[in-house]
Enzyme design. Structure first.
Site, PDB file in Angstrom:
ATOM      1  N   HIS A 123       0.824  -1.217   0.000  1.00 38.31           N
ATOM      2  CA  HIS A 123       0.000   0.000   0.000  1.00 38.31           C
ATOM      3  C   HIS A 123       0.856   1.264   0.000  1.00 38.31           C
ATOM      4  O   HIS A 123       0.473   2.284  -0.577  1.00 38.31           O
ATOM      5  CB  HIS A 123      -0.931  -0.017   1.223  1.00 38.31           C
ATOM      6  CG  HIS A 123      -1.517   1.315   1.551  1.00 38.31           C
ATOM      7  ND1 HIS A 123      -1.081   2.096   2.594  1.00 38.31           N
ATOM      8  CD2 HIS A 123      -2.502   2.013   0.939  1.00 38.31           C
ATOM      9  CE1 HIS A 123      -1.772   3.223   2.614  1.00 38.31           C
ATOM     10  NE2 HIS A 123      -2.636   3.193   1.624  1.00 38.31           N
ATOM     11  N   GLU A 140       1.251   3.041  -3.232  1.00 32.83           N
ATOM     12  CA  GLU A 140       0.195   3.934  -3.663  1.00 32.83           C
ATOM     13  C   GLU A 140       0.623   5.379  -3.455  1.00 32.83           C
ATOM     14  O   GLU A 140       0.232   6.261  -4.195  1.00 32.83           O
ATOM     15  CB  GLU A 140      -1.002   3.689  -2.756  1.00 32.83           C
ATOM     16  CG  GLU A 140      -2.172   3.120  -3.447  1.00 32.83           C
ATOM     17  CD  GLU A 140      -3.283   3.004  -2.460  1.00 32.83           C
ATOM     18  OE1 GLU A 140      -3.693   4.029  -1.903  1.00 32.83           O
ATOM     19  OE2 GLU A 140      -3.722   1.874  -2.253  1.00 32.83           O
ATOM     20  N   HIS A 141       1.346   5.619  -2.401  1.00 26.68           N
ATOM     21  CA  HIS A 141       1.809   6.970  -2.080  1.00 26.68           C
ATOM     22  C   HIS A 141       3.137   7.270  -2.781  1.00 26.68           C
ATOM     23  O   HIS A 141       3.314   8.332  -3.375  1.00 26.68           O
ATOM     24  CB  HIS A 141       1.977   7.110  -0.565  1.00 26.68           C
ATOM     25  CG  HIS A 141       0.691   6.949   0.198  1.00 26.68           C
ATOM     26  ND1 HIS A 141       0.183   7.923   1.001  1.00 26.68           N
ATOM     27  CD2 HIS A 141      -0.190   5.924   0.264  1.00 26.68           C
ATOM     28  CE1 HIS A 141      -0.961   7.519   1.551  1.00 26.68           C
ATOM     29  NE2 HIS A 141      -1.194   6.301   1.120  1.00 26.68           N
ATOM     30  N   GLU A 174      -3.562   7.947   7.907  1.00 27.16           N
ATOM     31  CA  GLU A 174      -4.562   7.233   7.109  1.00 27.16           C
ATOM     32  C   GLU A 174      -5.084   6.026   7.881  1.00 27.16           C
ATOM     33  O   GLU A 174      -6.285   5.757   7.933  1.00 27.16           O
ATOM     34  CB  GLU A 174      -3.953   6.796   5.771  1.00 27.16           C
ATOM     35  CG  GLU A 174      -4.944   6.050   4.887  1.00 27.16           C
ATOM     36  CD  GLU A 174      -4.341   5.579   3.570  1.00 27.16           C
ATOM     37  OE1 GLU A 174      -3.180   5.929   3.278  1.00 27.16           O
ATOM     38  OE2 GLU A 174      -5.051   4.872   2.837  1.00 27.16           O
TER      39      GLU A 174
END
Lengths: 449, 449
Positions: free
Chosen positions: B75, B78-79, B155
């Site tokens: 994940h 994604e950033h 997040e």
């Protein structure tokens, strides 16, 4: 991930990249949508976008008068009334009605907002006559049966309890109470108001709100103008002329409260902030769209995202935007951050607003905002469902029928002076109320609790 | 929460293919597809209604492929993928897309990570050039990595730690898959996110981010003849990863009995019951078992006309919500769940017993023909409407291919659903809803423990 618009990381970029190309007008920013005005045999007007690419039809209808004009003892009745329209009609009880909707592969829903009630229908074009008949029955022959009403009230009572620890509910309540003291917009349902909802109250709201006086209809999809006009009469033709329902007073916003804190045990705080806004008929409405994109409305490109997320890693997302009700208008923002960082996040937010308020935006920021806002508009118009939402929104806002094709020209005409006028008018951080819900550290509330 | 998002997302995905209504509605356009010499699979779905395109790259790597101790690294990309290359400055990717009127974002599941841009068709080449560039040329500093890690921690707090229901969901998954990586949250465990390092991230990137591990899906105002030369020019020159690792995951030990977990939190005002079971998935299924499970679970709890909702909410009035669903996506398996929220004054024991009674009755008597037909109809109804959105189409093909299905599997899905018999549906529900392969979760207010 994609449900949250602010999901992707991005830092501020000081240099001009080799791969990035200078913006020019894109083909999509000149994409026209053909909206026709049709009039039914009985004289009801509707807006139609006829397109047969996908064999489906979307219909939206809206009437003025919502939760804000409920009788004082019946808060919440409008939403229950609209929910009950799909809980049995004519000879069909709730189950029979829902099974029939499934058998027709259609969706039909009604809902209430502060300022109005609406209907949304989606059907395959081949089933559309049967679907329109279902909408007609829902509208005119609701049963308001005791059992589904009792069920909805049971569900509402559980909702009342769960909202006690819902940060979003608590923050919005605190904000509405701070800004709209004494106005219906600050009201909420309660155990007493839910208990008071009965069949007679539902019928009273039904009669008061559903008429031709303020009806607005948008139809999009695989249907000709003749068939659409007939459909309008099938569904809406028997509505009485009626009258525009009474309106609540316009809101006079209360003086700003710099900081309101509501305590809730959780590791991260929710921050809401709001100040005075403008109505969508205000001449500054379009420049506001540009100014807001620069401050906090542009996803990863806004000043607030850059300073609060990218430069400091304080939040996952932060954003701002205008929020308009019929009788009030505000600019509203939100962010979430660790309890220990709330103070810094608020300070940086206020400082960024103050810097923009003091120094204004730059021509480059205005140019970037304009290319984004004009180019991305077509992304909202690439499906029947999206077109119906946009067109119906313009209809409800009182725009002219071709506004959808002029909107980009209005944005292109915005100047740096326009933007800075709006910034001076609306982005003074001292005019903003901040609400924090969580267990923030090192914050001194000035109001609430 | 990311994981939950993936599951709901798949339900929409499956929805694509129509089975109800007529042949016209059932008809589904098969996308054009080809594979570049370096192994990149390309899928093109043409929709000419608006001059815009959805451009997506799906990597066949997700949270389930993370090295032990490094949860959240998939994940993280994604950033990180927005942090730049030699040719694109940090943050400039999204800024360039926005300046050209487009939108971009990314999302992650256990089985895949996907990046997309929605933009005017005349800007397609721009985003292809930038997306291809970052497939092999990403770079980011230690400082960037550390600051972004803070954003991801926020997040996680926002999606999970603030929400007792999400915390319980994480614990239930970890028990259901005690060894298999599907038990690890996509966003990662907090302590592991906080210790992620740049070197491990770069290794992960070099291994998995490669044309021979990706699927390019482009939907909208373009066809394969137009796309192919662009795909060759930008993606075709990228080197594949040699010896791409096989995605082999560990297998969980056999279940030895029902597992239970109770999570309490002072924020919980309303108790709730849910249960997870391991299940077949489309990625694992070689026949029609996943289809049969989808149909069976739809009858049991897929809507307000389902067995569970009617029995608990309408007839017995002991719950305010109740339902069931299959999450049949997944390269390595899926899950199924049942849930209910008690009405006021009703205990969790009572609703759990009532849910079990409904399941037992369903397994004993099976569905009626009407129920079977309606369930198939409902599954397919969403399918028909997905055709309205180029994004839905791109998502369906991208996620299905990334999770082990073929284009034929997707195209034939509606036909296979239609073929499910009453006995097949009951048999799959019986096989799946085995208490010995389940985790039951109770969410309770703090004082109850």
């Amino acid at each position: 991930m994609r449900v949250f618009a602010l999901a992707v990381a991005l830092a501020c970029a000081p240099m001009a990249p080799a791969l990035a190309q200078t913006q020019t007008e894109s083909a999509a920013s000149r994409h026209d949508v053909n909206v026709q005005r049709i009039v039914s045999p009985s004289g009801i007007e509707a807006w139609l976008v006829s397109d047969s690419t996908v064999p489906m039809v979307v219909l939206r209808a809206f009437w003025r008068g919502g939760s804000a004009i409920e009788p004082v003892g019946a808060v919440g009745v409008t939403g229950v009334m609209t929910d009950m329209l799909t809980e049995g009609s004519g000879a069909m009880n709730a189950n029979a009605f829902k099974e029939r909707l499934q058998d027709l592969n259609m969706s039909l829903s009604f809902g209430a907002s502060w300022d109005g009630v609406g209907m949304s229908l989606t059907t395959l074009s081949e089933n559309r006559d049967a679907a329109f008949e279902m909408a007609r029955m829902a509208l005119y022959e609701p049963r308001f049966d005791a059992e589904p009403l009792a069920r909805i009230k049971r569900q509402m009572l559980v909702g009342l309890r769960t909202r006690e620890t819902n940060p979003s509910y608590l923050a919005n309540l605190a904000l509405d109470q701070a800004l709209y003291a004494g106005h219906p917009y600050a009201r909420r349902t309660s155990r007493e108001s839910v208990d008071a909802i009965n069949r007679a109250a539902l019928q009273e709201r039904h009669t008061a709100l559903f008429n031709r006086a303020t009806l607005q209809i948008t139809i999009v999809g695989d249907i000709s103008s003749e068939d659409a006009a007939r459909a309008v009469d099938t569904i809406f033709g028997a509505l009485p002329a009626g009258a525009r329902p009474p309106e609540p007073a316009d809101v006079t916003l209360s003086a700003p409260t710099p900081l309101i804190v509501r305590t809730l045990p959780q590791p991260q705080s929710l921050v809401l902030f709001a100040g005075p806004g403008i109505q969508d008929e205000d001449p500054d409405w379009i420049p506001l769209a540009v100014a807001n994109y620069i401050l906090g409305g542009g996803g990863f490109s806004s000043r607030l995202m850059d300073q609060v997320r990218e430069q400091r890693g304080l939040v996952y997302g932060i954003g701002t935007g205008p929020s308009v009700r019929e009788h009030s208008a505000i600019i509203r923002g939100s962010a979430q951050t660790e309890n220990g960082d709330v103070r810094e996040a608020i300070e940086v937010t206020r400082a960024e607003m103050a810097r923009l308020y003091r120094d204004g935006a730059t021509q480059a920021e205005v140019n970037d905002a304009i290319t984004y806002l004009t180019g991305s508009f077509a992304l909202d118009l690439d499906s029947n469902v999206k077109i119906a939402g946009v067109v119906h929104g313009y209809q409800a806002a009182g725009r002219d029928i071709d506004y959808i094709n002029h909107r980009n020209d209005l944005i292109r005409a915005v100047t740096l002076e326009d933007v800075n006028r709006v910034v001076r008018r609306l982005f003074n951080p001292d005019a903003y109320t901040f609400v924090v819900v969580g267990q923030p550290e090192g914050l001194q509330a000035s109001g609430g609790n | 929460m990311l994981g939950g998002l993936g599951q709901r997302f798949f339900a929409a995905c499956l929805a694509l293919l129509a089975l109800t209504a007529s042949a016209q509605a059932r008809e589904f356009v098969r996308p054009e597809t080809f594979t570049l010499r370096n192994g990149l699979q390309v899928v093109v779905i043409t929709d000419r209604r608006a001059p815009v395109v959805t451009h997506m790259v799906w990597y066949r790597v997700g949270a389930a492929d993370e090295p032990r101790g490094y949860s959240g690294i998939a994940h993280f990309f994604e950033h990180l993928m927005f942090k730049g290359t030699r040719q694109i400055a940090p943050g400039e990717f999204s800024r360039t897309v926005a300046r050209n009127g487009g939108e971009d974002n990314a999302f992650t599941n256990w089985d895949y990570t996907a990046y997309y841009e929605r933009i005017a068709r005349d800007r397609l080449e721009l985003v292809m050039r930038m997306e291809a560039d970052r497939m092999r040329n990403l770079q980011f500093s230690d400082e960037t990595f550390a600051s972004e890690r803070d954003v991801i921690v926020e997040e996680r707090r926002q999606r999970v730690d603030n929400n007792p229901g999400a915390v319980l969901g994480e614990r239930m998954r970890a028990m259901l898959w005690p060894h298999h990586p599907y038990g690890t949250p996509v966003i990662g465990w907090l302590h592991e996110i906080q210790s992620l390092d740049r070197q491990t991230a770069l290794q992960f990137y070099r291994t998995w981010y490669a044309p021979n591990n990706a699927i390019l899906v482009v939907a909208g105002d373009v066809d394969a003849a137009e796309l192919r030369p662009l795909a060759d020019r930008y993606y075709g020159r990228l080197r594949p990863t040699r010896d791409l690792p096989a995605r082999t995951w560990v297998t969980d030990p056999p279940n030895v009995g029902p597992m239970r977990v109770t999570h309490s939190d002072e924020k919980v005002r309303q108790p709730s019951f849910s249960r997870l079971y391991r299940a077949i998935s489309y990625g694992v299924d070689t026949g029609r078992q996943a289809h049969a499970l989808d149909v069976g679970m739809e009858i049991l709890g897929g809507s307000e006309t389902s067995r569970l909702y009617r029995a608990l909410v309408e007839d017995q009035r002991i719950a305010v919500s109740a339902g069931a669903s299959a999450s049949s996506s997944g390269l390595g398996g899926g899950s199924a769940s049942v849930w209910a929220t008690p009405a006021e004054g009703v205990t969790l024991e009572q609703v759990e017993a009532a849910v079990d009674a409904v399941i037992a009755e369903f397994l004993r008597d099976g569905p009626t023909e009407d129920e079977l037909t309606r369930a198939k109809n409902s599954l397919a109804a969403n399918a028909i409407y997905s055709r309205d959105s180029q994004e839905s189409l791109a998502n369906i093909y991208g996620s299905s291919l990334a999770q082990g299905e073929s284009i034929d599997d997707v195209v034939n899905w509606a036909r296979d659903i239609e073929a499910v018999t009453r006995d097949e549906a009951v048999a799959m529900v019986r096989q799946t809803l085995d208490l010995n392969a389940s985790v039951t979760g109770w969410l309770v207010p703090e004082q109850a423990q």
